[in-house]
Design an enzyme around this catalytic site. Structure first.
Site, short mmCIF file in Angstrom:
data_model
loop_
_atom_site.label_atom_id
_atom_site.label_comp_id
_atom_site.label_asym_id
_atom_site.label_seq_id
_atom_site.Cartn_x
_atom_site.Cartn_y
_atom_site.Cartn_z
CD GLN A 1 59.82 45.82 -3.20
OE1 GLN A 1 59.55 45.75 -4.40
NE2 GLN A 1 58.93 46.17 -2.29
CG LEU B 1 47.27 38.17 -1.29
CD1 LEU B 1 46.27 37.75 -2.35
CD2 LEU B 1 47.99 39.44 -1.69
CG HIS C 1 47.24 42.67 -0.17
ND1 HIS C 1 47.72 42.00 0.93
CD2 HIS C 1 48.26 43.40 -0.66
CE1 HIS C 1 48.99 42.31 1.10
NE2 HIS C 1 49.36 43.16 0.15
NE ARG D 1 58.66 43.85 6.29
CZ ARG D 1 58.57 44.33 5.07
NH1 ARG D 1 57.48 44.97 4.70
NH2 ARG D 1 59.57 44.19 4.21
#
Length: 283
Positions: free
Chosen positions: A61, A33, A37, A188
């Site tokens: 996914q 997070l 977020h 990321r």
């Protein structure tokens, strides 16, 4: 903050909340997070009686197995962050709890939204997104659900999912949260090398210039200009840049005054793939 790992225990708890006619806000995440977020969580807390956040790194996914294996997982820190903003409930299930013995996606028809942009480069990605979001909506049965506009295509697809499956939830899109240098916040980003982290704000700079140029230039001219900027960049590799209609997500060829347009971009900074987008409304 209450923490649940079991679907049935969470559903039992939420049943008592719903009996009291209380509204439930929901923020689905894959963890790691950041302030983006937390902005969604704060919004949910402000607008609902109870807020549920889920943390689940959804295997279906990911089209790239290595990306799944390397996706940052920081549950202890995530719990501290959620507690710091007074989140009510965390749902952190295992893969087995969600998928049982079969880790597979349902197949969805999102009226073509899934074939644009990310759908062209990430095979099966939106089937995985649709599968997990539909599952989580069925478990939590929220009043409102909150998603960031950094994944604008995903946001439109989730709205289509709710419409097609008549799911009684209001989907709320919230603004992109950026670092001080303009880079869109993403889990990321922590995997970027120092050199690539220094280069990555170039993406935002190009988007801002593209928006300005779109006032006087055609979509094709703007696209060609963007492609040229990245060809000259030593550290960033452009995967795609497109100007699309916000509603259909189809790439446009010519502008119409009554439609809303958005620029979408995906860039490799070394091994890390970054996406961003920007409304092309005049500021």
């Amino acid at each position: 903050m209450k923490i649940f790992k079991s679907k049935s225990e969470l559903k039992d708890f939420l049943f008592t909340i719903k009996k009291k006619k209380k509204s439930i806000g929901f923020v689905p995440t894959m963890g790691a997070l950041h302030q983006g977020h937390l902005s969604l969580v704060k919004r949910s807390i402000k607008k609902n009686d109870l807020t549920v956040v889920s943390i689940f790194v959804n295997p279906t996914q990911f089209d790239n197995k290595e990306d799944l294996e390397k996706y940052p997982q920081t549950l202890e820190n995530d719990i501290k962050l959620l507690e710091s903003v007074n989140c009510d409930v965390l749902f952190a299930p295992s893969v087995e709890e969600i998928y049982a013995s079969s880790i597979t996606s349902e197949s969805f028809d999102f009226d073509g939204l899934e074939h644009q942009m990310e759908g062209k480069f990430r095979d099966g990605h939106f089937d995985g997104v649709g599968t997990i979001v539909k599952t989580l909506f069925e478990i939590v049965e929220p009043t409102n659900a909150y998603f960031g506009k950094k994944d604008f295509q995903q946001l439109q697809i989730i709205k289509k999912l709710v419409e097609k499956y008549h799911i009684p939830v209001k989907v709320k899109g919230r603004p992109i949260f950026r670092e001080e240098d303009g880079l869109a916040m993403s889990s990321r980003n922590v995997r970027l090398t120092k050199e690539h982290r220094g280069a990555a704000p170039f993406i935002y700079k190009v988007l801002k210039k593209a928006r300005k140029k779109f006032g006087t230039k055609s979509a094709i001219e703007v696209t060609q200009w963007v492609e040229k900027q990245f060809k000259k960049h030593p550290l960033l590799e452009l995967e795609y840049f497109t100007i699309a209609d916000e509603a259909t997500l189809t790439t446009i060829e010519e502008k119409k005054s009554d439609q809303k347009y958005r620029a979408f971009i995906a860039v490799f900074a070394g091994e890390i793939r970054l996406i961003d987008n920007m409304s092309l409304k005049k500021k």
